[in-house]
Enzyme design. Structure first.
Site, PDB file in Angstrom:
ATOM      1  N   CYS A 201       0.837  -1.203   0.000  1.00 18.06           N
ATOM      2  CA  CYS A 201       0.000   0.000   0.000  1.00 18.06           C
ATOM      3  C   CYS A 201       0.872   1.253   0.000  1.00 18.06           C
ATOM      4  O   CYS A 201       1.424   1.614  -1.036  1.00 18.06           O
ATOM      5  CB  CYS A 201      -0.952  -0.036   1.202  1.00 18.06           C
ATOM      6  SG  CYS A 201      -2.294   1.155   1.099  1.00 18.06           S
ATOM      7  N   LEU A 202       1.039   1.906   1.144  1.00 18.50           N
ATOM      8  CA  LEU A 202       1.941   3.053   1.214  1.00 18.50           C
ATOM      9  C   LEU A 202       3.338   2.651   0.760  1.00 18.50           C
ATOM     10  O   LEU A 202       4.046   3.441   0.127  1.00 18.50           O
ATOM     11  CB  LEU A 202       1.987   3.592   2.650  1.00 18.50           C
ATOM     12  CG  LEU A 202       2.969   4.736   2.916  1.00 18.50           C
ATOM     13  CD1 LEU A 202       2.639   5.961   2.082  1.00 18.50           C
ATOM     14  CD2 LEU A 202       2.973   5.081   4.410  1.00 18.50           C
TER      15      LEU A 202
ATOM     16  N   HIS B 136      -3.346  -5.108   0.050  1.00 12.10           N
ATOM     17  CA  HIS B 136      -2.845  -5.632   1.330  1.00 12.10           C
ATOM     18  C   HIS B 136      -2.895  -7.167   1.307  1.00 12.10           C
ATOM     19  O   HIS B 136      -3.866  -7.773   1.780  1.00 12.10           O
ATOM     20  CB  HIS B 136      -3.704  -5.116   2.489  1.00 12.10           C
ATOM     21  CG  HIS B 136      -3.497  -3.676   2.814  1.00 12.10           C
ATOM     22  ND1 HIS B 136      -2.632  -3.248   3.802  1.00 12.10           N
ATOM     23  CD2 HIS B 136      -4.034  -2.561   2.272  1.00 12.10           C
ATOM     24  CE1 HIS B 136      -2.655  -1.929   3.866  1.00 12.10           C
ATOM     25  NE2 HIS B 136      -3.494  -1.483   2.945  1.00 12.10           N
TER      26      HIS B 136
ATOM     27  N   GLU C   6      -1.511  -9.213   3.130  1.00 13.14           N
ATOM     28  CA  GLU C   6      -1.447  -9.811   4.474  1.00 13.14           C
ATOM     29  C   GLU C   6      -2.819 -10.270   4.969  1.00 13.14           C
ATOM     30  O   GLU C   6      -2.906 -11.153   5.837  1.00 13.14           O
ATOM     31  CB  GLU C   6      -0.827  -8.831   5.480  1.00 13.14           C
ATOM     32  CG  GLU C   6      -1.660  -7.608   5.827  1.00 13.14           C
ATOM     33  CD  GLU C   6      -1.390  -6.416   4.927  1.00 13.14           C
ATOM     34  OE1 GLU C   6      -1.597  -5.274   5.385  1.00 13.14           O
ATOM     35  OE2 GLU C   6      -0.973  -6.634   3.770  1.00 13.14           O
TER      36      GLU C   6
END
Length: 533
Positions: free
Chosen positions: A382-383, A507, A509
């Site tokens: 993401c970031l 994401h 995860e």
């Protein structure tokens, strides 16, 4: 009929109700039952979406875009379930619904009260998962601690449900702390007794006591608690500190939790099959290799802010038969190339996870530069993907002020920006949330990881790769490894001439599992092990 299990906590917070609920879900699922977990939190936020990660921990995101409590991550990882909006309810969401109903005249001008209006809304939501999933067993965790004022409506609801659904269809589990007084060399049961008394005063008689403890609890102590708390002795379950959270279901099954629950609910003829889980735990506890990963972020003082990332690294370690050591690096402490080298030189791989706001961003950009120029495996989430793009634009294309408009609205090279349809919305209304398709570019590291050119991953972000700069970045070598076909949004970037530098806007995860590691995490650890060699 569907069976319902309600888990409450007592004495102190932070005892691990979420792990206990997830472990029980796995135990019952291994017996061939369809199990769904859900969490009811008493705080007044609508959801955790705008809460500070330092205070609350990570925000877990479901396929359908719900921003939820981190315990839902435990539920999904242990039971390999796909949860939804209905799996996490807060008091804020309940009260909002009740107040909207009142404004719309649905109560026909009557006085709106906690009982029955609020409690009926809570119960409606508690039973919603049954209607949506047709599960055999619904496990409901009640947030907070017995005696909390804000929890009282939820406790009242589970009391009422026992009589509405039938006693034989409900099981109450109370998780408490049994402290060990070292000076006196004595286990103290009084806190548990008082906690159970608190519940009894509210009309709840626990069927099972689950005792969090640092040392073995003698049978005599279990018998004492059974007598004073009105439960059967075989329903006093020891929850001893474990080597890892993945060992907890195995320990709970040895303690007889599954048998106790099935006995209370009248579930017969079901044998537990946790052999594959036990094999996974054995691999985890007996690694053949070791790898050190630098996790560079802005919330490192609270590790739970990156809980799913940490768990996914562990899963990737299991897939590579490797212990994963995490070096927590505060991105604000990286201020120049020298400090980047000082903080990151010992890492076999580097990961930059998600986050919001400007704090620590320059340190992350220096981190990406270090990884790129020193050929250290890098994974961006993401970031972390946006950081990779900004660093590449600055140091490869020479756009020295390249940035995200989140960080610098006046940058002349906004390589990361809001999309036109996001402007003007309130905070929390601009996020791209939930599962989206990604078309993967053939021949990339991403395709190699997933073994497919079409993947679906979950998102939680506001700013996007700015397509105005896509062609120039591609000409400079940046590999666009994945794109959302619906809106032509860049999802994955890779750096050429590098062993493994991959970053996704999504994401991954959130979908990783202990026995089925997220593909990018798995290959990231594989690359980091090669870098170590």
């Amino acid at each position: 009929m569907t069976k319902y299990i309600f888990i409450t906590g007592g004495v102190v917070s932070g005892l691990g109700k979420g792990i206990a609920a997830a472990s029980l879900g796995l135990i019952l699922k291994s017996r061939g039952l369809k199990v769904v977990n859900q969490k009811f939190d008493p705080y007044l936020n609508i959801d955790p979406g705008t809460m500070n990660p330092i205070q609350h921990g990570e925000v877990f995101v479901t396929d359908d875009g719900a921003e939820t409590d981190l315990d839902l991550g435990h539920y999904e990882r242990f039971t390999d379930a796909t949860l939804s909006q209905s799996s996490n309810t807060t008091a804020g969401r309940v009260y909002l619904s009740v107040l909207n109903n009142e404004r719309e005249g649905k109560y026909h001008g009557g006085t709106v009260q906690v009982i029955p209006n609020v409690t009926e809304e809570i119960k409606r939501r508690m039973l919603l998962s049954t209607q949506e999933t047709g599960a055999d067993v619904i496990i409901t965790e009640i947030g907070g601690t017995a005696g909390d004022i804000e929890s009282l409506p939820f406790i009242e609801c589970i009391r009422e449900l026992k009589y509405e659904l039938g006693e034989e269809n409900c099981c109450y589990i109370h998780l408490t702390l049994v402290p060990f007084m070292k000076k006196a060399n004595e286990i103290k049961t009084k806190p548990t007794q008082h906690s159970v008394k608190e519940l009894q005063q509210l009309g709840i008689q626990p069927n099972i006591l689950m005792l969090r403890t640092e040392i073995e609890i003698p049978e005599a102590t279990k018998e004492k608690l059974a007598l004073f708390c009105n439960v059967d002795t075989d329903c006093v379950i020891q929850n001893l500190n474990a080597k890892s959270i993945y060992e907890v279901p195995l320990n709970m099954e040895k303690e007889g939790l599954g048998n106790a629950v099935c006995k209370i609910l009248g579930i017969t003829g079901r044998e537990t099959h946790l052999e594959k889980w036990a094999e996974m735990v054995h691999v985890f506890e007996n690694p053949k290799h070791h790898v050190k990963i630098a996790l560079v972020g802005k919330y490192v003082e609270l590790h739970d802010a990156y809980l799913s990332v940490v768990e996914s690294l562990i899963h990737a370690g299991i897939a590579n038969e490797s212990e994963v050591e995490i070096d927590w690096v505060d991105s604000e402490k990286i201020t120049d190339d020298a400090s980047a080298k000082e903080k990151l030189a010992g890492a076999d791989g580097i990961i930059v996870p998600g986050g919001f706001g400007s704090r620590g961003i320059e340190g992350m950009i220096l981190t990406a530069k270090y990884a790129r120029t020193n050929k250290v495996p890098y994974m961006g989430i993401c970031l972390g993907m946006q950081i990779l793009v900004i660093e590449y634009a600055r140091n490869v294309l020479g756009w020295t002020d390249a940035n995200s408009t989140e960080i610098n609205p006046d940058t002349t090279h906004p390589v990361i920006d809001l999309m036109p349809d996001q402007n003007g919305k309130i905070l929390g209304g601009t996020l791209r949330l939930g599962k989206f398709e990604c078309a993967v570019t053939p021949g990339t590291l991403t395709e190699k990881a997933y073994g497919s050119t079409t993947i679906w991953e979950r998102h939680r972000h506001r700013y996007e790769f700015n397509n105005k700069y896509r062609d120039e970045l591609k000409k400079a070598g940046l590999i666009i490894a994945g794109v959302n076909p619906e809106r032509d949004l860049v999802e994955v970037c890779e750096v050429p001439d590098h062993p493994w530098m991959v970053a996704g806007q999504f994401h991954p995860e959130f979908k990783s599992r202990p026995d089925k590691a997220g593909p990018l995490f798995r290959d990231f650890i594989t690359a980091s092990l090669k870098n170590k060699i």
